[in-house]
Design a protein around this motif. Structure first.
Motif, PDB file in Angstrom:
ATOM      1  N   LEU A   1       0.824  -1.192   0.000  1.00 36.23           N
ATOM      2  CA  LEU A   1       0.000   0.000   0.000  1.00 36.23           C
ATOM      3  C   LEU A   1       0.864   1.251   0.000  1.00 36.23           C
ATOM      4  CD1 LEU A   1      -2.805  -0.821   2.604  1.00 36.23           C
ATOM      5  CD2 LEU A   1      -2.888  -1.069   0.120  1.00 36.23           C
ATOM      6  N   ASN A   2       0.300   2.321  -0.546  1.00 31.40           N
ATOM      7  CA  ASN A   2       0.962   3.611  -0.457  1.00 31.40           C
ATOM      8  C   ASN A   2       1.137   3.982   1.020  1.00 31.40           C
ATOM      9  OD1 ASN A   2       0.709   6.672  -0.095  1.00 31.40           O
ATOM     10  ND2 ASN A   2       1.228   6.481  -2.256  1.00 31.40           N
ATOM     11  N   PRO A   3       2.351   4.273   1.482  1.00 29.57           N
ATOM     12  CA  PRO A   3       2.580   4.517   2.914  1.00 29.57           C
ATOM     13  C   PRO A   3       1.732   5.654   3.480  1.00 29.57           C
ATOM     14  CG  PRO A   3       4.659   4.194   1.771  1.00 29.57           C
ATOM     15  CD  PRO A   3       3.605   4.296   0.705  1.00 29.57           C
ATOM     16  N   GLY A   4       1.594   6.747   2.714  1.00 28.07           N
ATOM     17  CA  GLY A   4       0.801   7.868   3.199  1.00 28.07           C
ATOM     18  C   GLY A   4      -0.654   7.497   3.389  1.00 28.07           C
ATOM     19  N   PHE A   5      -1.182   6.687   2.457  1.00 28.35           N
ATOM     20  CA  PHE A   5      -2.565   6.250   2.575  1.00 28.35           C
ATOM     21  C   PHE A   5      -2.744   5.343   3.780  1.00 28.35           C
ATOM     22  CE2 PHE A   5      -5.718   2.885   1.416  1.00 28.35           C
ATOM     23  CZ  PHE A   5      -6.856   3.651   1.629  1.00 28.35           C
ATOM     24  N   LEU A   6      -1.784   4.460   4.014  1.00 29.14           N
ATOM     25  CA  LEU A   6      -1.871   3.560   5.160  1.00 29.14           C
ATOM     26  C   LEU A   6      -1.893   4.360   6.459  1.00 29.14           C
ATOM     27  CD1 LEU A   6      -1.911   0.748   6.378  1.00 29.14           C
ATOM     28  CD2 LEU A   6       0.588   0.695   6.191  1.00 29.14           C
ATOM     29  N   THR A   7      -1.024   5.349   6.572  1.00 29.71           N
ATOM     30  CA  THR A   7      -0.996   6.181   7.777  1.00 29.71           C
ATOM     31  C   THR A   7      -2.318   6.921   7.951  1.00 29.71           C
ATOM     32  OG1 THR A   7       1.393   6.471   7.636  1.00 29.71           O
ATOM     33  CG2 THR A   7       0.177   8.077   8.957  1.00 29.71           C
ATOM     34  N   SER A   8      -2.833   7.503   6.867  1.00 30.64           N
ATOM     35  CA  SER A   8      -4.107   8.224   6.941  1.00 30.64           C
ATOM     36  C   SER A   8      -5.241   7.295   7.351  1.00 30.64           C
ATOM     37  CB  SER A   8      -4.423   8.878   5.588  1.00 30.64           C
ATOM     38  OG  SER A   8      -3.484   9.878   5.288  1.00 30.64           O
ATOM     39  N   THR A   9      -5.226   6.076   6.810  1.00 30.39           N
ATOM     40  CA  THR A   9      -6.263   5.109   7.159  1.00 30.39           C
ATOM     41  C   THR A   9      -6.223   4.792   8.647  1.00 30.39           C
ATOM     42  OG1 THR A   9      -6.245   4.119   4.949  1.00 30.39           O
ATOM     43  CG2 THR A   9      -7.107   2.762   6.738  1.00 30.39           C
ATOM     44  N   LEU A  10      -5.037   4.598   9.183  1.00 28.63           N
ATOM     45  CA  LEU A  10      -4.917   4.312  10.615  1.00 28.63           C
ATOM     46  C   LEU A  10      -5.415   5.491  11.451  1.00 28.63           C
ATOM     47  CD1 LEU A  10      -1.427   2.594  10.507  1.00 28.63           C
ATOM     48  CD2 LEU A  10      -3.600   1.471  11.029  1.00 28.63           C
ATOM     49  N   LEU A  11      -5.068   6.706  11.057  1.00 24.50           N
ATOM     50  CA  LEU A  11      -5.510   7.883  11.803  1.00 24.50           C
ATOM     51  C   LEU A  11      -7.022   8.042  11.764  1.00 24.50           C
ATOM     52  CD1 LEU A  11      -2.799  10.540  10.856  1.00 24.50           C
ATOM     53  CD2 LEU A  11      -2.974   9.165  12.934  1.00 24.50           C
ATOM     54  N   TYR A  12      -7.648   7.535  10.716  1.00 29.89           N
ATOM     55  CA  TYR A  12      -9.108   7.624  10.613  1.00 29.89           C
ATOM     56  C   TYR A  12      -9.784   6.738  11.664  1.00 29.89           C
ATOM     57  CZ  TYR A  12     -13.640   8.067   8.257  1.00 29.89           C
ATOM     58  OH  TYR A  12     -14.954   8.340   7.951  1.00 29.89           O
TER      59      TYR A  12
ATOM     60  N   GLN B   1      -3.956   7.453  -9.901  1.00 29.77           N
ATOM     61  CA  GLN B   1      -2.565   7.897  -9.904  1.00 29.77           C
ATOM     62  C   GLN B   1      -1.734   7.267  -8.781  1.00 29.77           C
ATOM     63  OE1 GLN B   1      -2.933  12.166  -9.765  1.00 29.77           O
ATOM     64  NE2 GLN B   1      -3.342  12.340 -11.960  1.00 29.77           N
ATOM     65  N   SER B   2      -2.275   6.213  -8.164  1.00 35.11           N
ATOM     66  CA  SER B   2      -1.562   5.474  -7.117  1.00 35.11           C
ATOM     67  C   SER B   2      -1.280   6.315  -5.883  1.00 35.11           C
ATOM     68  CB  SER B   2      -0.242   4.903  -7.648  1.00 35.11           C
ATOM     69  OG  SER B   2      -0.464   4.046  -8.730  1.00 35.11           O
ATOM     70  N   ALA B   3      -2.052   7.389  -5.682  1.00 34.94           N
ATOM     71  CA  ALA B   3      -1.868   8.172  -4.465  1.00 34.94           C
ATOM     72  C   ALA B   3      -2.535   7.500  -3.273  1.00 34.94           C
ATOM     73  CB  ALA B   3      -2.445   9.578  -4.647  1.00 34.94           C
ATOM     74  N   VAL B   4      -3.354   6.494  -3.543  1.00 32.01           N
ATOM     75  CA  VAL B   4      -4.020   5.769  -2.466  1.00 32.01           C
ATOM     76  C   VAL B   4      -3.537   4.331  -2.437  1.00 32.01           C
ATOM     77  CG1 VAL B   4      -6.237   4.984  -1.572  1.00 32.01           C
ATOM     78  CG2 VAL B   4      -6.018   7.288  -2.486  1.00 32.01           C
ATOM     79  N   PHE B   5      -3.927   3.537  -3.392  1.00 32.71           N
ATOM     80  CA  PHE B   5      -3.423   2.169  -3.495  1.00 32.71           C
ATOM     81  C   PHE B   5      -2.354   2.108  -4.582  1.00 32.71           C
ATOM     82  CE2 PHE B   5      -7.685   1.174  -1.742  1.00 32.71           C
ATOM     83  CZ  PHE B   5      -7.276   0.428  -0.645  1.00 32.71           C
ATOM     84  N   ASP B   6      -1.341   1.272  -4.378  1.00 33.68           N
ATOM     85  CA  ASP B   6      -0.302   1.131  -5.388  1.00 33.68           C
ATOM     86  C   ASP B   6      -0.803   0.406  -6.631  1.00 33.68           C
ATOM     87  OD1 ASP B   6       1.616   2.498  -4.060  1.00 33.68           O
ATOM     88  OD2 ASP B   6       2.477   0.764  -3.062  1.00 33.68           O
ATOM     89  N   ALA B   7      -1.875  -0.357  -6.495  1.00 32.26           N
ATOM     90  CA  ALA B   7      -2.435  -1.075  -7.646  1.00 32.26           C
ATOM     91  C   ALA B   7      -3.884  -0.640  -7.846  1.00 32.26           C
ATOM     92  CB  ALA B   7      -2.357  -2.585  -7.415  1.00 32.26           C
ATOM     93  N   PRO B   8      -4.114   0.553  -8.421  1.00 32.89           N
ATOM     94  CA  PRO B   8      -5.474   1.070  -8.556  1.00 32.89           C
ATOM     95  C   PRO B   8      -6.287   0.259  -9.550  1.00 32.89           C
ATOM     96  CG  PRO B   8      -3.946   2.422  -9.793  1.00 32.89           C
ATOM     97  CD  PRO B   8      -3.112   1.436  -9.021  1.00 32.89           C
ATOM     98  N   GLU B   9      -7.597   0.303  -9.417  1.00 30.09           N
ATOM     99  CA  GLU B   9      -8.484  -0.443 -10.299  1.00 30.09           C
ATOM    100  C   GLU B   9      -9.606   0.413 -10.857  1.00 30.09           C
ATOM    101  OE1 GLU B   9      -9.901  -3.875  -8.200  1.00 30.09           O
ATOM    102  OE2 GLU B   9      -8.162  -5.052  -8.779  1.00 30.09           O
ATOM    103  N   LEU B  10      -9.474   1.726 -10.832  1.00 30.60           N
ATOM    104  CA  LEU B  10     -10.543   2.602 -11.304  1.00 30.60           C
ATOM    105  C   LEU B  10     -10.083   3.485 -12.463  1.00 30.60           C
ATOM    106  CD1 LEU B  10     -12.141   3.708  -7.901  1.00 30.60           C
ATOM    107  CD2 LEU B  10     -12.823   1.828  -9.391  1.00 30.60           C
ATOM    108  N   THR B  11      -9.140   2.995 -13.250  1.00 33.60           N
ATOM    109  CA  THR B  11      -8.625   3.808 -14.351  1.00 33.60           C
ATOM    110  C   THR B  11      -9.662   4.004 -15.445  1.00 33.60           C
ATOM    111  OG1 THR B  11      -7.658   1.833 -15.368  1.00 33.60           O
ATOM    112  CG2 THR B  11      -6.248   3.119 -13.914  1.00 33.60           C
ATOM    113  N   PHE B  12     -10.474   2.990 -15.719  1.00 32.86           N
ATOM    114  CA  PHE B  12     -11.520   3.128 -16.734  1.00 32.86           C
ATOM    115  C   PHE B  12     -12.593   4.103 -16.262  1.00 32.86           C
ATOM    116  CE2 PHE B  12      -9.457  -0.572 -18.337  1.00 32.86           C
ATOM    117  CZ  PHE B  12      -9.817  -0.726 -19.666  1.00 32.86           C
ATOM    118  N   LEU B  13     -12.926   4.036 -14.987  1.00 30.98           N
ATOM    119  CA  LEU B  13     -13.940   4.942 -14.449  1.00 30.98           C
ATOM    120  C   LEU B  13     -13.481   6.385 -14.575  1.00 30.98           C
ATOM    121  CD1 LEU B  13     -16.580   5.472 -12.949  1.00 30.98           C
ATOM    122  CD2 LEU B  13     -15.338   5.111 -10.798  1.00 30.98           C
TER     123      LEU B  13
END
Length: 330
Positions: A96-107, A184-196
Motif C-alpha cells: 500500500l501507499n505509505p501515506g494512505f496507510l498512515t491516513s487510514t490508521l488515523l481515521y 494515480q496510485s496516491a491511495v493504493f499502489d495497484a489502482p483499479e478505477l482507471t476506466f472509471l
C-alpha cells in the motif's frame, strides 16, 4: 489533533512494540497501552503490522500529548476486517501507499476517551485524520460508518479500544479527486478505477462530482476496471485500455455513469436497505438484501447479473463510494 512522523523507521516502531510486549509480561504496568493490546491479542496481528508500517505504533504506546486527558480512542479492525480487503499479510500491507496507510490508521483514532455509552445513533466522532465518522444503529447492532462495532470499552493505559468488523476508509478529498487519486496510485499502489476516471472525464462529469460548499452529497457505485472490460465483452466492443472508453458514444457513457450516482446524502451500507433507489440518470437501481456488511446492486438492463460490493463504505468529502464488480446498465 496530534502529528505523526509518517516516515518513522519501522525498525524503531518494532523495537518500541517489543519493549511494550516485554513490559506487559511483568507486573508493571498492570494495564497495557493501546499498542500493547494489538501486540498481545492474536485477533489484532494485522493491525499491529499496519501500525508499524504506518508509523503510528509509537504514538499509540504513549499518552496523547494533544488531549488534556492524555487518552486516545481507537476503533480497532480485527484480522478478519483486513482480510475483507485482501490485506492478509505484512507483504500485502507493505504494497500500500505509505501515506494512505498512515491516513487510514488515523481515521480509526480519536482524541480523548469516547466511552461505549456515548456511541449513540446519529452522533458523530471526529477522527484524528480530520473527517467525522457517523454512529448508526441498525436493528440491535451499532455501527461506525459501515463497520459493525463488535465490542466496546476495552480499557488501555492511554485510552479505550472499540473492536470493529471492517476497516474504516476515507480519502479526505471529493469523489472526483478520489477517483483521480486511486488512478494515480496516491491511495493504493495497484489502482483499479482507471476506466472509471477516463469515463468521468469523457462524459464531462468531473465538476458534478467535485465538492462545493453546501453542495449535494452522493452515494456512488464505482465499477472496477474488470467491470468495464466485462462491459466491453457484453457490448462486443474491445475495452482493453481506458482510452477505449471513447469508442462508445459520449451520451451513452454519460447516461451509464449517471446510473451509478444517487443524490441521497451519501449513505453507508449500514444505512442502505433492500429495494429500489433512483440514481441521477432516472433509471431505478435494485438493492439486494443486507448481508454481512454489503448489498448487491443491479441496473434495469443487467438482467439477472448483480454487482457485488468489493470495497464498500469509502468516505469522501461529498459522499460515500462503494466499489463494485459490474457496470450498472440503465
Amino acid at each position: 489533533m496530534f502529528s505523526i512522523h509518517s516516515k518513522l523507521s519501522p525498525l524503531v516502531a518494532f523495537f518500541a512494540l517489543t519493549v511494550l510486549f516485554s513490559a506487559c509480561t511483568k507486573d508493571e504496568p498492570a494495564m497495557p497501552t493501546i499498542a500493547a493490546i494489538a501486540v498481545t491479542n492474536e485477533d489484532f496481528s494485522t493491525l499491529e503490522a499496519a501500525a508499524v508500517l504506518g508509523g503510528v505504533a509509537v504514538v499509540l504506546s504513549n499518552p496523547n500529548a494533544g488531549d488534556p486527558s492524555g487518552d486516545f480512542t481507537v476503533f480497532a479492525p480485527t484480522n478478519a476486517a483486513f482480510d475483507r480487503l485482501g490485506l492478509t499479510s505484512g507483504d500485502a500491507l507493505a504494497a500500500l501507499n505509505p501515506g494512505f496507510l498512515t491516513s487510514t490508521l488515523l481515521y480509526h483514532v480519536s482524541n480523548g476517551n469516547l466511552a461505549g455509552a456515548n456511541l449513540t445513533d446519529g452522533s458523530t466522532s471526529t477522527s484524528a485524520l480530520g473527517p467525522d465518522r457517523r454512529i448508526i444503529t441498525r436493528g440491535s447492532d451499532l455501527f461506525i460508518n459501515g463497520s459493525k462495532i463488535l465490542a466496546t470499552d476495552v480499557d488501555a493505559q492511554n485510552g479505550t479500544v472499540h473492536v470493529i468488523d471492517k476497516v474504516l476508509l476515507a480519502t479526505g478529498v471529493d469523489i472526483a479527486q478520489s477517483t483521480i487519486a486511486l488512478t494515480q496510485s496516491a491511495v493504493f499502489d495497484a489502482p483499479e478505477l482507471t476506466f472509471l476516471l477516463e469515463a468521468v472525464v469523457y462524459a464531462d462529469l468531473v465538476g458534478a462530482l467535485s465538492a462545493s460548499p453546501g453542495g449535494p452529497s452522493f452515494t456512488v457505485f464505482a465499477p472496477t476496471d474488470a467491470a468495464f472490460r466485462q462491459l466491453g465483452v457484453d457490448l462486443g466492443v474491445e475495452l482493453n485500455v481506458p482510452a477505449d472508453i471513447r469508442k462508445l458514444d459520449q451520451a451513452t457513457v454519460t447516461a451509464v455513469l449517471l446510473n451509478h450516482v444517487v443524490n441521497n446524502g451519501g449513505l453507508f451500507t449500514s444505512e442502505l436497505d433492500a429495494g429500489m433507489i433512483t440514481p441521477l440518470g432516472g433509471s431505478s437501481l435494485e438493492l439486494g438484501a443486507y448481508n454481512n456488511g454489503v448489498l448487491t446492486v443491479k441496473g434495469q438492463s443487467n438482467g439477472s447479473q448483480v454487482a457485488n460490493m468489493l470495497i464498500p463504505d469509502v468516505q469522501t468529502t461529498n459522499g460515500v463510494v462503494h466499489v463494485i464488480d459490474r457496470v450498472l446498465l440503465p
